[in-house]
Write an enzyme that holds these catalytic residues in place. Sequence first.
Site, short mmCIF file in Angstrom:
data_model
loop_
_atom_site.label_atom_id
_atom_site.label_comp_id
_atom_site.label_asym_id
_atom_site.label_seq_id
_atom_site.Cartn_x
_atom_site.Cartn_y
_atom_site.Cartn_z
CB ALA A 103 14.50 50.92 31.91
CB SER A 104 16.56 47.91 36.55
OG SER A 104 15.83 48.60 37.52
CB ALA A 105 21.33 46.93 34.45
NE ARG A 165 16.25 47.64 29.45
CZ ARG A 165 17.32 48.41 29.59
NH1 ARG A 165 18.20 48.50 28.62
NH2 ARG A 165 17.53 49.06 30.72
#
Length: 392
Positions: free
Chosen positions: A97-99, A40
């Site tokens: 940026a999503s969890a 990520r």
Amino acid sequence: MTNREVAEQIAMRGLLGEVNAELGEPLTPAWEEAFWTVPRHRFLPDRVWLGAGLDPCDRNADPGRWLSAAYADDSVVTQINDGRDPGEAESWPSSSASAPSIVFRMLDMLDVQAGHRVLEVGTGTGWNAGLLTHRVGAEDVTTIEVDPVLAAQAALNLKNAGLEPKLIGGDGAAGYAASAPYDRIIATCSVREVPRTWVEQTRPGGVILTPWESPWACYGLVRLVVNPEGLASGRFHPHSAFMLIRNQRTDLRIFRDVVREDHMPDESSTDLSPWAVAGDDWSARFAVGLRTRDVWSTWHDDPDVDGVAARLWLATTDATSWAAVDWDGRDDERFTVWEYGPRLLWSEVKAAHSWWLKADRPGPERFGLTVAADGAHRPWLDRPDHMVPTTV
């Protein structure tokens, strides 16, 4: 390994444990492999914004804090104000940026398999597109991003990771017909209306998975399956809150767009607390939003009005009707209501809440949605033939 690489590996291992705990079971081997192969942190910009206050965090100035944010199971804001400098104006998030846990929850719900052709709407940083590309191959993934700056950076992130799906700059609501039909469409932004083009570009038996919101509540996912007649139907699920797709945004302000000095609202009272419908009960908010469809709300805490400690504003998204519910700070059982326009909005919200109570307080998972061939949206409770009454 360098000290930095060791720190990254430790952070990734910790995040994997958090994701597995949040999901209640380990990632499947295919998605765990993607997790390790497509890190990520390689997709986040050097500057991100953290917390409700959008506190800037720069990788070069504070690398430890930046890495902690990259590998926390939480969303990270990656752009504010559509990329424009807000100056002295208010800052607001425009991309994130999503969890990671919701990313992998959605990928699991998508049920993507080798050989599936996938369209992603909302490339963002490119991480989700990278995970999909690792899973099914670059030739079967198309991702579309409306913001040209974000699209360019995502393309670079993906290339640096050795992953090059087809990345299109454009409006995701239009889909991308050139690569259709798709077996799976996944959106990383919420919608208030599922674009008919998505249904048309999905093959029979294919799945559309998108975050959902109403002007009343940003909450939930909807997973639709397309049938041979061109209908898409499926259930809602909890566990998400995403930024709205840009072409469905509502830029509405009470005193700029709605309330006018010559408006003469009707006064009444209510024993229904505004917090019961616009507070922390997300099941109630979801149900009210599903029924009222075009009713928007906002809180004014401590407004500059004598005898009013808090006020809930309601308005239709076309700004033709509005209402306000006032709390005097003392009486928790009686509230003053003001309504103006052709629609009595508090009456509509109160009726929606009463219906929800009589239905035994259903959560999002008991609701479903059918998108008809003409694009009409038909929400239902428990079964597709149990239609939810709506105001529009």
